[in-house]
Design an enzyme around this catalytic site. Sequence first.
Site, short mmCIF file in Angstrom:
data_model
loop_
_atom_site.label_atom_id
_atom_site.label_comp_id
_atom_site.label_asym_id
_atom_site.label_seq_id
_atom_site.Cartn_x
_atom_site.Cartn_y
_atom_site.Cartn_z
N LYS A 1 18.29 0.72 5.97
CA LYS A 1 18.85 0.27 7.25
C LYS A 1 19.69 -0.96 6.96
CE LYS A 1 15.32 -2.86 8.98
NZ LYS A 1 14.40 -3.16 10.07
N LEU B 1 6.34 -7.08 11.23
CA LEU B 1 7.73 -7.54 11.02
C LEU B 1 8.67 -6.40 10.64
CD1 LEU B 1 8.54 -7.70 7.77
CD2 LEU B 1 7.14 -9.72 7.86
N ARG B 2 9.88 -6.52 11.13
CA ARG B 2 10.94 -5.58 10.77
C ARG B 2 11.79 -6.24 9.70
NH1 ARG B 2 13.76 -6.10 16.26
NH2 ARG B 2 12.95 -8.19 15.85
N THR C 1 0.88 -1.18 0.00
CA THR C 1 0.00 0.00 0.00
C THR C 1 0.91 1.23 0.00
OG1 THR C 1 -0.12 -0.16 2.43
CG2 THR C 1 -1.99 -1.03 1.18
N ASN D 1 3.49 2.29 14.20
CA ASN D 1 4.48 2.92 13.33
C ASN D 1 4.58 4.42 13.58
OD1 ASN D 1 5.40 0.60 12.21
ND2 ASN D 1 4.38 0.83 10.24
N CYS E 1 7.78 1.50 5.12
CA CYS E 1 6.66 1.59 6.08
C CYS E 1 6.55 2.93 6.78
CB CYS E 1 6.77 0.48 7.12
SG CYS E 1 6.55 -1.14 6.42
N THR F 1 -0.89 -2.86 5.43
CA THR F 1 -1.19 -1.70 6.27
C THR F 1 -2.14 -0.80 5.49
OG1 THR F 1 1.00 -1.86 7.21
CG2 THR F 1 -0.14 0.22 7.53
C1 UDX Z 1 9.03 -0.85 10.66
C2 UDX Z 1 8.46 -1.31 12.02
O1 UDX Z 1 9.52 -1.43 12.98
C3 UDX Z 1 7.72 -2.62 11.86
O2 UDX Z 1 7.16 -3.02 13.09
C4 UDX Z 1 6.62 -2.43 10.81
O3 UDX Z 1 5.95 -3.62 10.59
C5 UDX Z 1 7.23 -1.95 9.50
O4 UDX Z 1 7.97 -0.76 9.72
P1 UDX Z 1 11.15 -1.54 9.21
O5 UDX Z 1 10.64 -0.62 8.14
O6 UDX Z 1 11.69 -2.87 8.83
O7 UDX Z 1 10.00 -1.82 10.28
O8 UDX Z 1 12.31 -0.73 9.95
P2 UDX Z 1 12.68 -0.30 11.43
O9 UDX Z 1 13.60 -1.26 12.04
O10 UDX Z 1 11.48 0.09 12.21
O11 UDX Z 1 13.53 1.02 11.10
C6 UDX Z 1 12.90 2.11 10.42
C7 UDX Z 1 13.88 3.24 10.15
O12 UDX Z 1 14.18 3.92 11.35
C8 UDX Z 1 15.22 2.80 9.57
O13 UDX Z 1 15.55 3.70 8.52
C9 UDX Z 1 16.18 2.93 10.73
O14 UDX Z 1 17.48 3.22 10.31
C10 UDX Z 1 15.57 4.11 11.50
N1 UDX Z 1 15.89 4.14 12.92
C11 UDX Z 1 15.50 3.11 13.74
C12 UDX Z 1 16.56 5.23 13.46
O15 UDX Z 1 16.91 6.19 12.75
N2 UDX Z 1 16.82 5.25 14.81
C13 UDX Z 1 16.44 4.25 15.64
O16 UDX Z 1 16.72 4.34 16.85
C14 UDX Z 1 15.77 3.14 15.08
#
Ligand code: UDX
Length: 438
Positions: A328, A150-151, A85, A213, A265, A121
């Site tokens: 990431k 999920l991450r 989405t 989120n 996300c 979502t």
């Molecule tokens: C996220 C949610 O964590 C997950 O539960 C949802 O289902 C989908 O979106 P994801 O997109 O895999 O998961 O990434 P996430 O680990 O949450 O990190 C998101 C972004 O935040 C990354 O770019 C990461 O680098 C950044 N981040 C994370 C920070 O800048 N600082 C932090 O302390 C943590």
Amino acid sequence: MRISVIGCGYLGAVHAASMAELGHDVVGIDVDERKISSLSAGVAPFFEPGLPEILSTASASGRLTFTTDMSAAAIADVHFIAVGTPQKAGSYSADMTYVDAALDSLLPFLKAGDLVVGKSTVPVGTAARLAERVHEAAPGAELAWNPEFLREGFAVKDTISPDRLVYGVSDDAESGARSKALLDEVYAKAIGEGTPLVVTDYATAELVKVSANAFLATKISFINAIAEIAEVTGANVTELADAIGFDTRIGRRFLNAGIGFGGGCLPKDIRAFGARAEELGRGESLSFLKEVDAINLRRRQRVVDLVVELLGGQAFEKRVAVLGLAFKPDSDDIRDSPALDIAVQLNGLGADVLATDPEAIANAHAKHPQLVFVESLEDAVRDAEVVLLLTEWADYRRLVPDDIESLVAGKRIIDGRNVLDSQQWRSAGWDYRAMGRP
Ligand code: UDX
């Protein structure tokens, strides 16, 4: 259980393979032939730790197949919708085209007793709308909403052993109980291990996902806003995060200041949530998410400004090394990646950018062919006037001055993720800059 999973992207492919790993018979369905032929050959079409292993065991067991033919869903009793989405072009709302198309093509194959389970979502209100369509097309079939948390990078673990399960089920007690019973069977292992389970209505289940989120995005932008204050006061945001993180009400996780959040996300979900609130006449309730978004984007600009400053006011024709392109570490996903965005902006300023990443080069190249990509860290930093660490892959976190000192043209480094030892770099004579740290 006999399960179909519609949509085999970052979410669906992992879900399909994980369901087979749990012992279910699964068919994964997607319109993308390239993805399906790769998955059918037991090869993951993207980088996700642990996925290749469960794909090959599941495929060998015969419990997991993939196809582009929706009629294969007819043999399943539980149908997961796991399509994307994304943000709609020209608006902040979610593009529901793929969810609607997935349901449209599934409807002719539904039978009484089947359960359609939404994982994507979606804007609150979607499940109720789709439930009506399921009831009309297949009397006796039901719909539930089971958001995915999920991450990426931990997707297999998060799917097989989630930290919680949420079922949004029909208000009708009998239908709701039947949906719950089917989902309990799907997730029998996690439930047997005592995974917390919240059974609720559709709207709550949909909102749980976007609220989680929005909270995570807010937490990151909060610490990045403090980083901005630290930058003008000489304070150290990492030590500050450690100190406030000891308060268990706050917690240390997701308080890493840096170049901000990206991915498929967080960015689009906070925008779609805000857009939905406006449609519901409650725009002001979530107007703070615009600020969360703005803080996040300012961090990217901060890096670009720092590069220009370090290069004496002009990035034009200066060699810049970019370490990291994925949004990431442990992912090849470049959707809304802050690292890639910074590389593109610097390229736009005329800098001679050499970018590298352990897994994301192919995706980054497909989206931004104007950038120059190199396979190795050494090639990226060779003759660089400034080195940028933008995605904290384990190899980059371990970087020490000795590794690259003899290669660079100027001993300048920007640690966009606050993962290097500032003392070590400074004592080796580097101009070391970080985000919210002196
Ligand atoms: C996220 C949610 O964590 C997950 O539960 C949802 O289902 C989908 O979106 P994801 O997109 O895999 O998961 O990434 P996430 O680990 O949450 O990190 C998101 C972004 O935040 C990354 O770019 C990461 O680098 C950044 N981040 C994370 C920070 O800048 N600082 C932090 O302390 C943590």
